[in-house]
Motif scaffolding. Structure first.
Motif, PDB file in Angstrom:
ATOM      1  N   GLU A 170     -23.842  12.454  28.713  1.00  0.00           N
ATOM      2  CA  GLU A 170     -23.069  12.547  27.465  1.00  0.00           C
ATOM      3  C   GLU A 170     -21.822  13.413  27.648  1.00  0.00           C
ATOM      4  O   GLU A 170     -20.807  13.204  26.986  1.00  0.00           O
ATOM      5  N   GLY A 177     -18.297  11.862  28.150  1.00  0.00           N
ATOM      6  CA  GLY A 177     -17.468  11.431  27.024  1.00  0.00           C
ATOM      7  C   GLY A 177     -17.263   9.939  26.869  1.00  0.00           C
ATOM      8  O   GLY A 177     -16.265   9.508  26.270  1.00  0.00           O
ATOM      9  N   PHE A 178     -18.187   9.124  27.363  1.00  0.00           N
ATOM     10  CA  PHE A 178     -18.080   7.678  27.136  1.00  0.00           C
ATOM     11  C   PHE A 178     -18.555   7.346  25.721  1.00  0.00           C
ATOM     12  O   PHE A 178     -19.432   8.028  25.187  1.00  0.00           O
ATOM     13  N   GLU A 179     -18.003   6.278  25.160  1.00  0.00           N
ATOM     14  CA  GLU A 179     -18.369   5.887  23.781  1.00  0.00           C
ATOM     15  C   GLU A 179     -19.839   5.507  23.683  1.00  0.00           C
ATOM     16  O   GLU A 179     -20.495   5.801  22.676  1.00  0.00           O
ATOM     17  N   ASP A 180     -20.333   4.843  24.696  1.00  0.00           N
ATOM     18  CA  ASP A 180     -21.752   4.463  24.707  1.00  0.00           C
ATOM     19  C   ASP A 180     -22.211   4.257  26.154  1.00  0.00           C
ATOM     20  O   ASP A 180     -21.409   4.311  27.089  1.00  0.00           O
ATOM     21  N   ASN A 181     -23.500   4.008  26.307  1.00  0.00           N
ATOM     22  CA  ASN A 181     -24.081   3.855  27.645  1.00  0.00           C
ATOM     23  C   ASN A 181     -23.536   2.644  28.394  1.00  0.00           C
ATOM     24  O   ASN A 181     -23.391   2.672  29.618  1.00  0.00           O
ATOM     25  N   LYS A 201     -20.521   1.450  28.300  1.00  0.00           N
ATOM     26  CA  LYS A 201     -19.212   1.790  28.885  1.00  0.00           C
ATOM     27  C   LYS A 201     -19.387   2.690  30.117  1.00  0.00           C
ATOM     28  O   LYS A 201     -18.637   2.577  31.090  1.00  0.00           O
TER      29      LYS A 201
END
Length: 213
Positions: free
Chosen positions: A122, A125-129, A131
């Motif tokens: 986390e 800083g990716f929007e979701d897993n 990505k």
């Protein structure tokens, strides 16, 4: 009685010959089967990578600490000191993967600090897993090469409410280089670290490690 003894010996000899022949053929068939399985494994390496996909198994790996076949990285791209995306951080993870592939294989855990603390991806800083997964796969394709994806098995595992990426690498059957700023770098695993070797030492290592037969 002499005739009976002779018959008994002949019968015993025939039985032993039959048994020998049976076990010889069985041994041959077993060897043939093993050879066929070996060929199949070589052609489908990713199917035979041992998975440790449960949180409990990953926690056991973390408790063992870093060694020749296990390494931790807190993040994939985030520099925890600056809070920025850092190519050097990405390179560190990729160097480890290349070193594992060029040596005896190993497991990289991303989202775990050097001390074994679970920080989670986390922090990258990716929007979701999805990505995160896409970015990681693209890094492998662009910096290492598509052809080495079958030697890896990677997945995100939820541990203590945080996602950890487990990257398991199998020993490659050919040399693996890391593309870096227009150059190609070669890494091997020495103890709990990834060591770059250059020049004639690369040639020596390749001849020793990847010699045919």
């Amino acid at each position: 009685s002499f005739a009976i003894t002779n018959l008994t010996l002949v019968a015993t000899g025939a039985l032993l010959s039959s048994l020998f022949g049976y076990f010889y053929m069985k041994g041959y068939k077993m060897k043939l089967m093993k050879d066929m399985i070996g060929i199949f494994k070589n052609k489908n390496p990713n199917l035979f990578i041992e998975k440790t996909d449960s949180p409990e198994e990953v926690l056991k790996l973390i408790k063992r600490g870093e060694n020749e076949k296990i390494e931790f990285k807190s993040t994939l791209r985030a520099n925890l000191h600056t809070g920025e995306h850092d190519k050097k951080v990405e390179n560190a993870a990729l160097k480890t993967i290349v070193a594992f592939l060029n040596s005896e294989g190993g497991i990289l855990l991303i989202g775990v600090s050097d001390k074994g603390e679970i920080s989670g991806i986390e922090k990258d800083g990716f929007e979701d897993n999805d990505k995160f997964n896409r970015h990681f796969t693209n890094l492998i394709k662009e910096r290492i090469g598509n052809e080495y994806l079958p030697y890896m098995n990677f997945e995100l595992i939820l541990i203590e409410g945080k996602n950890v990426m487990r990257v398991e690498c199998r020993k490659s059957d050919k040399p693996v280089f890391l593309k870096c700023d227009g150059n190609e770098e070669f890494y091997i695993r020495v103890g709990a670290s990834s060591l770059q070797i250059i020049g004639s030492k690369i040639l020596e290592y390749i001849q020793h490690k990847f010699k045919s037969g």
